[in-house]
Enzyme design. Sequence first.
Site, short mmCIF file in Angstrom:
data_model
loop_
_atom_site.label_atom_id
_atom_site.label_comp_id
_atom_site.label_asym_id
_atom_site.label_seq_id
_atom_site.Cartn_x
_atom_site.Cartn_y
_atom_site.Cartn_z
N CYS A 10 1.45 0.25 -1.61
CA CYS A 10 1.87 0.42 -0.19
C CYS A 10 3.31 0.80 0.79
CB CYS A 10 2.06 -1.17 0.03
SG CYS A 10 3.52 -2.01 -1.32
N CYS A 13 5.93 0.48 -1.42
CA CYS A 13 7.03 1.26 -2.57
C CYS A 13 6.70 2.55 -2.61
CB CYS A 13 5.30 0.60 -3.27
SG CYS A 13 4.30 -1.52 -3.58
#
Lengths: 80, 317
Positions: A10, A13
């Site tokens: 994501c 991240c």
Amino acid sequence: MEIKVLGPGCANCRKMEELVKLAVKELGMDAEVEKITDIGQIAMYGILSTPGLIVNGRIRHSGKPLPTLDKVKELIRGEA
Amino acid sequence: MLKAFAHYLVYDLFGMAQGSRLSGALEFFIYDTIKIFLLLSVIIFVVSIIRSYFPPERTKRILSHKREFIGNILAALLGIVTPFCSCSAVPLFIGFVEAGVPLGVTFSFLISSPMVNEVAVVLLWGLFGWKIALIYMGTGLLVAIIAGMIIGKLKLEKWVEEYVYTIKTTGAAADLARQAFKDRMVYARENTIDILKKVWAYVIVAIGIGGFIHGYVPEDFLVLYAGPQNPFGVPVAVALGVPLYSNAAGVIPIVYALMEKGMSMGTVLAFMMAVTALSLPEMIILRKVLKIKLLAVFVGIMTVTIIGVGYLFNAIL
């Protein structure tokens, strides 16, 4: 020294990975930052909310919001 | 004081004429906007501090090997304060199951978390009053508890993907670093800014819509189709809400418009729950750990429970 960033990919991240790499560079450390994206492996490390940061086998951060750069340095250094 | 400030801005600073429809709408808009953003900032900040004491790791430990019923109630309550986003649903689910949290209890948590949260409650409070906010919170918890208990009673563990049960977490990575109170304040501030950044546009749209349709669309526009007299109002609203996906802030403008135009309270609440609790992206993520049958049962139970809640409130409100 073993540093792992855990997250399935994501936006947060990826930001976390960049942050950790920057922190390692600024601290002048010689450490590999490993990215773990496999969801089963992430769970295996005991991370419940991503992104996670593991330093030398210990969870130092998990979830949002992301820590600041200074905080990341502290988290990494705390184990050095 | 806020009212006086909005009044001052509109009539003294902007020099608008008193009593016109536009200046009245603008005054209302400014007042509501400031009020709701103040509420949001303060409450998200306070909840964030509470939240920092309940990371998912701790919630997992609290819920591990809890009996059903008590476990379901606790899980639904912890869903309010434990930070969780659907992108982490899979590791969270695996972590819970591995720690011995019963399946139904895990579901109570997964249902309550996106549906009942501080943003939803503050927005409902700011726009419709604290009673509606409390009712939404109470019923949201009830839905999470009931749906989780039914899933627990049905003993559906066999419909969880097998690999989930084979994962063993490494015990070494047990605890997060302890946080000082100062760190919690920093966390709360960051979190508040994060959430405000995400929701501010929706909130402005909601307040704007409120002002606009207040003046231009007839008051009882929806009463005929979705008022308390129409027995199909609730199921239709829920059927529309299930495929729609949004967080609580995103659905608020629609909710405001529907309510203003005469849709009954129970129907509106059921619609909002269906939108926030059930979403296609979350289903796709959960499919990694749940077999399709269990997903179907989950959606079915949620739909029926939410429809029930809708009818209940149409009957008593």
